[in-house]
Design a protein around this motif. Sequence first.
Motif, PDB file in Angstrom:
ATOM      1  N   PRO A 100      -9.411  -1.578 -12.874  1.00  0.00           N
ATOM      2  CA  PRO A 100      -8.055  -2.155 -12.967  1.00  0.00           C
ATOM      3  C   PRO A 100      -7.735  -3.149 -11.859  1.00  0.00           C
ATOM      4  CG  PRO A 100      -7.998   0.224 -13.308  1.00  0.00           C
ATOM      5  CD  PRO A 100      -9.371  -0.112 -12.820  1.00  0.00           C
ATOM      6  N   GLN A 101      -8.482  -3.078 -10.722  1.00  0.00           N
ATOM      7  CA  GLN A 101      -8.228  -4.012  -9.638  1.00  0.00           C
ATOM      8  C   GLN A 101      -8.769  -5.408  -9.948  1.00  0.00           C
ATOM      9  OE1 GLN A 101      -6.441  -3.472  -6.974  1.00  0.00           O
ATOM     10  NE2 GLN A 101      -6.087  -1.279  -7.330  1.00  0.00           N
ATOM     11  N   LEU A 102      -9.592  -5.507 -10.970  1.00  0.00           N
ATOM     12  CA  LEU A 102     -10.158  -6.800 -11.340  1.00  0.00           C
ATOM     13  C   LEU A 102      -9.069  -7.779 -11.768  1.00  0.00           C
ATOM     14  CD1 LEU A 102     -12.997  -8.049 -11.545  1.00  0.00           C
ATOM     15  CD2 LEU A 102     -13.024  -7.377 -13.947  1.00  0.00           C
ATOM     16  N   LEU A 103      -8.109  -7.288 -12.499  1.00  0.00           N
ATOM     17  CA  LEU A 103      -6.967  -8.091 -12.915  1.00  0.00           C
ATOM     18  C   LEU A 103      -5.737  -7.194 -12.799  1.00  0.00           C
ATOM     19  CD1 LEU A 103      -6.024 -10.798 -14.012  1.00  0.00           C
ATOM     20  CD2 LEU A 103      -6.442  -9.979 -16.318  1.00  0.00           C
ATOM     21  N   PRO A 104      -5.171  -7.057 -11.604  1.00  0.00           N
ATOM     22  CA  PRO A 104      -4.109  -6.064 -11.366  1.00  0.00           C
ATOM     23  C   PRO A 104      -2.835  -6.363 -12.147  1.00  0.00           C
ATOM     24  CG  PRO A 104      -4.398  -7.473  -9.443  1.00  0.00           C
ATOM     25  CD  PRO A 104      -5.514  -7.790 -10.376  1.00  0.00           C
ATOM     26  N   VAL A 105      -2.275  -5.289 -12.708  1.00  0.00           N
ATOM     27  CA  VAL A 105      -1.016  -5.355 -13.447  1.00  0.00           C
ATOM     28  C   VAL A 105       0.040  -4.566 -12.678  1.00  0.00           C
ATOM     29  CG1 VAL A 105       0.172  -4.758 -15.585  1.00  0.00           C
ATOM     30  CG2 VAL A 105      -2.174  -5.604 -15.658  1.00  0.00           C
ATOM     31  N   LYS A 106       1.199  -5.143 -12.519  1.00  0.00           N
ATOM     32  CA  LYS A 106       2.324  -4.469 -11.859  1.00  0.00           C
ATOM     33  C   LYS A 106       3.176  -3.787 -12.922  1.00  0.00           C
ATOM     34  CE  LYS A 106       6.347  -5.303  -8.888  1.00  0.00           C
ATOM     35  NZ  LYS A 106       7.141  -6.354  -8.190  1.00  0.00           N
ATOM     36  N   VAL A 107       3.252  -2.466 -12.848  1.00  0.00           N
ATOM     37  CA  VAL A 107       4.002  -1.666 -13.820  1.00  0.00           C
ATOM     38  C   VAL A 107       5.111  -0.923 -13.093  1.00  0.00           C
ATOM     39  CG1 VAL A 107       3.893   0.180 -15.523  1.00  0.00           C
ATOM     40  CG2 VAL A 107       1.979  -1.398 -15.293  1.00  0.00           C
ATOM     41  N   VAL A 108       6.332  -1.038 -13.589  1.00  0.00           N
ATOM     42  CA  VAL A 108       7.485  -0.338 -13.010  1.00  0.00           C
ATOM     43  C   VAL A 108       7.991   0.666 -14.042  1.00  0.00           C
ATOM     44  CG1 VAL A 108       9.788  -0.575 -12.002  1.00  0.00           C
ATOM     45  CG2 VAL A 108       8.075  -2.372 -11.652  1.00  0.00           C
ATOM     46  N   THR A 109       8.158   1.923 -13.622  1.00  0.00           N
ATOM     47  CA  THR A 109       8.597   2.985 -14.520  1.00  0.00           C
ATOM     48  C   THR A 109       9.746   3.764 -13.907  1.00  0.00           C
ATOM     49  OG1 THR A 109       7.139   4.695 -13.613  1.00  0.00           O
ATOM     50  CG2 THR A 109       6.219   3.258 -15.317  1.00  0.00           C
ATOM     51  N   GLU A 110      10.398   4.547 -14.740  1.00  0.00           N
ATOM     52  CA  GLU A 110      11.386   5.521 -14.256  1.00  0.00           C
ATOM     53  C   GLU A 110      10.794   6.907 -14.448  1.00  0.00           C
ATOM     54  OE1 GLU A 110      16.070   5.886 -14.694  1.00  0.00           O
ATOM     55  OE2 GLU A 110      15.051   6.716 -16.439  1.00  0.00           O
ATOM     56  N   ARG A 111      10.680   7.630 -13.360  1.00  0.00           N
ATOM     57  CA  ARG A 111      10.115   8.978 -13.398  1.00  0.00           C
ATOM     58  C   ARG A 111      11.248   9.988 -13.482  1.00  0.00           C
ATOM     59  NH1 ARG A 111       6.253  10.113  -8.604  1.00  0.00           N
ATOM     60  NH2 ARG A 111       4.863   8.855  -9.932  1.00  0.00           N
ATOM     61  N   SER A 112      11.091  10.970 -14.365  1.00  0.00           N
ATOM     62  CA  SER A 112      12.104  12.014 -14.549  1.00  0.00           C
ATOM     63  C   SER A 112      11.472  13.377 -14.300  1.00  0.00           C
ATOM     64  CB  SER A 112      12.688  11.958 -15.970  1.00  0.00           C
ATOM     65  OG  SER A 112      13.326  10.725 -16.202  1.00  0.00           O
ATOM     66  N   GLU A 113      12.028  14.096 -13.348  1.00  0.00           N
ATOM     67  CA  GLU A 113      11.639  15.468 -13.081  1.00  0.00           C
ATOM     68  C   GLU A 113      12.867  16.342 -13.280  1.00  0.00           C
ATOM     69  OE1 GLU A 113       8.277  15.149  -9.726  1.00  0.00           O
ATOM     70  OE2 GLU A 113      10.204  14.304  -9.134  1.00  0.00           O
ATOM     71  N   TYR A 114      12.671  17.529 -13.813  1.00  0.00           N
ATOM     72  CA  TYR A 114      13.803  18.339 -14.257  1.00  0.00           C
ATOM     73  C   TYR A 114      13.887  19.654 -13.484  1.00  0.00           C
ATOM     74  CZ  TYR A 114      13.882  15.029 -18.114  1.00  0.00           C
ATOM     75  OH  TYR A 114      13.950  13.880 -18.855  1.00  0.00           O
ATOM     76  N   ILE A 115      15.147  20.036 -13.225  1.00  0.00           N
ATOM     77  CA  ILE A 115      15.444  21.304 -12.560  1.00  0.00           C
ATOM     78  C   ILE A 115      16.288  22.135 -13.512  1.00  0.00           C
ATOM     79  CG2 ILE A 115      16.540  22.408 -10.580  1.00  0.00           C
ATOM     80  CD1 ILE A 115      16.139  19.825  -9.027  1.00  0.00           C
ATOM     81  N   THR A 116      15.869  23.366 -13.739  1.00  0.00           N
ATOM     82  CA  THR A 116      16.609  24.273 -14.622  1.00  0.00           C
ATOM     83  C   THR A 116      17.580  25.115 -13.799  1.00  0.00           C
ATOM     84  OG1 THR A 116      14.760  24.394 -16.174  1.00  0.00           O
ATOM     85  CG2 THR A 116      16.415  26.144 -16.304  1.00  0.00           C
ATOM     86  N   ASN A 117      18.839  25.118 -14.223  1.00  0.00           N
ATOM     87  CA  ASN A 117      19.866  25.930 -13.574  1.00  0.00           C
ATOM     88  C   ASN A 117      20.083  27.188 -14.412  1.00  0.00           C
ATOM     89  OD1 ASN A 117      20.260  23.709 -11.755  1.00  0.00           O
ATOM     90  ND2 ASN A 117      21.549  22.750 -13.320  1.00  0.00           N
ATOM     91  N   THR A 118      19.620  28.313 -13.920  1.00  0.00           N
ATOM     92  CA  THR A 118      19.693  29.559 -14.689  1.00  0.00           C
ATOM     93  C   THR A 118      21.142  29.970 -14.925  1.00  0.00           C
ATOM     94  OG1 THR A 118      17.615  30.252 -13.679  1.00  0.00           O
ATOM     95  CG2 THR A 118      18.911  31.946 -14.785  1.00  0.00           C
ATOM     96  N   HIS A 119      21.447  30.316 -16.184  1.00  0.00           N
ATOM     97  CA  HIS A 119      22.820  30.713 -16.506  1.00  0.00           C
ATOM     98  C   HIS A 119      23.095  32.130 -16.000  1.00  0.00           C
ATOM     99  CE1 HIS A 119      20.573  32.547 -19.860  1.00  0.00           C
ATOM    100  NE2 HIS A 119      21.550  33.435 -19.882  1.00  0.00           N
ATOM    101  N   ARG A 120      24.355  32.401 -15.790  1.00  0.00           N
ATOM    102  CA  ARG A 120      24.758  33.735 -15.350  1.00  0.00           C
ATOM    103  C   ARG A 120      25.126  34.593 -16.555  1.00  0.00           C
ATOM    104  NH1 ARG A 120      29.169  30.436 -14.653  1.00  0.00           N
ATOM    105  NH2 ARG A 120      31.156  31.237 -15.433  1.00  0.00           N
ATOM    106  N   LYS A 121      25.160  35.898 -16.350  1.00  0.00           N
ATOM    107  CA  LYS A 121      25.496  36.840 -17.412  1.00  0.00           C
ATOM    108  C   LYS A 121      26.821  37.529 -17.080  1.00  0.00           C
ATOM    109  CE  LYS A 121      20.687  37.764 -18.711  1.00  0.00           C
ATOM    110  NZ  LYS A 121      19.649  38.799 -18.962  1.00  0.00           N
ATOM    111  N   GLU A 122      27.693  37.534 -18.061  1.00  0.00           N
ATOM    112  CA  GLU A 122      29.006  38.159 -17.901  1.00  0.00           C
ATOM    113  C   GLU A 122      29.150  39.274 -18.940  1.00  0.00           C
ATOM    114  OE1 GLU A 122      31.762  35.009 -18.464  1.00  0.00           O
ATOM    115  OE2 GLU A 122      31.332  34.041 -16.533  1.00  0.00           O
ATOM    116  N   THR A 123      29.448  40.468 -18.482  1.00  0.00           N
ATOM    117  CA  THR A 123      29.629  41.613 -19.372  1.00  0.00           C
ATOM    118  C   THR A 123      31.002  42.212 -19.128  1.00  0.00           C
ATOM    119  OG1 THR A 123      27.259  42.085 -19.301  1.00  0.00           O
ATOM    120  CG2 THR A 123      28.699  43.838 -20.092  1.00  0.00           C
ATOM    121  N   ALA A 124      31.731  42.472 -20.214  1.00  0.00           N
ATOM    122  CA  ALA A 124      33.078  43.052 -20.094  1.00  0.00           C
ATOM    123  C   ALA A 124      33.251  44.143 -21.139  1.00  0.00           C
ATOM    124  CB  ALA A 124      34.135  41.966 -20.288  1.00  0.00           C
ATOM    125  N   GLU A 125      34.048  45.142 -20.781  1.00  0.00           N
ATOM    126  CA  GLU A 125      34.337  46.231 -21.719  1.00  0.00           C
ATOM    127  C   GLU A 125      35.397  45.793 -22.718  1.00  0.00           C
ATOM    128  OE1 GLU A 125      35.479  49.468 -19.222  1.00  0.00           O
ATOM    129  OE2 GLU A 125      33.407  50.060 -18.792  1.00  0.00           O
TER     130      GLU A 125
END
Length: 372
Positions: free
Chosen positions: A144-169
């Motif tokens: 790839p260095q023979l004819l270099p290409v400049k590529v711009v991307t958007e990287r997405s990494e994800y974080i999971t927010n664990t839900h809470r549990k609510e119990t009522a009588e």
Amino acid sequence: MNKRLTEGLTAAALSALLAGGAFLADRVRPGDAAPMPAPRVVREAEVIDFKIAETPAPTPTPNILPPTAHDIYVNDEKVLFTLSSETTAKALLNGYLKDRAGAIPENEHLISAEYAVRIRIIPTRGELPLSTAAEALEQLRNDPQLLPVKVVTERSEYITNTHRKETAEDDALPVGSRIYRSWGKDGLTAIRSTVTYEGGEEIAATTGTLELIWESNPESVREGIYWSEEPDKPAGKKEGPEGKELGYKLQLPVRVSIGKYFGVNENVFHRGIDLFAKRGTEVKTPGEGVVVWVGERGDYGMTVDIDHGNGFVSRLTHLSPDTLQVVLNQRIFKDELVGFLAPNEENPNVKPHVHYELLIDGEPFNPLYYIG
């Protein structure tokens, strides 16, 4: 005699005499001393000079190129490839640019892709042999260095927010039962960053920014605590708690005496009231509303649900399928005919009856608190 002739004969005789003497000398008689050997003349050997001649350089094969051939120049100083035509060269460059743009990781999406060097396509100067587009593309992929290409991307990494549990009588539900108000869902947050590649290698990345994709929803569970003080006896008229206000009164779908009340009957929770009547008896709507269910519902048989608004739903069961007078999404009014009571064909020992439930926000409540 002639003087010259005399001199010739004299010389010939002298030569013969000398030859005879030499012959006699070679013959040695007994008792004579051995003669000295005649000297031998040795010639010098002829020296032959063996030399390894250098192999002559082969005549170069002429670089024959089609008249339409074009060179791909990089930064005006280097010929990268010679291709059969300008069209082929352009197709190669466009194809390789798409190739590099499609080689990004799965968690990134493309923003832009362009060549990182200056490129020109000009008629060939004959410096390189002709290459096919496939050969050139394979070389570019391998390096790839023979004819270099400049590529711009958007990287997405994800974080999971664990839900809470609510119990009522819930005192409107019998012991051992529960209702899920919501199943619960984990939240999701994305970390977005811009990444730059050149020649297939990452050369820069921005600091990630947080983006909320969706919020977490709690898991809400209502666990029943209601039970009769005398569970082995039939339930009375005012079993169970009263729910929220409806704002107006409902009526019984069949105007007959109640055969079985809401509540715990002989250790079994009964979700509504049973109105015993003859087969074919008219069943009418308890109040104004919209039909939200028409169809079979397990042991209930043919069922019609009527939504009165504010979370109140009347459920009428054991109707005759062939006599229904309402359809789904129909708006009906109080005391309007819904259908006719079906015979109890599955259990002939049980009288035909309309089982009437009143659901408030999905929970069964005693309808008698809301009957006028």
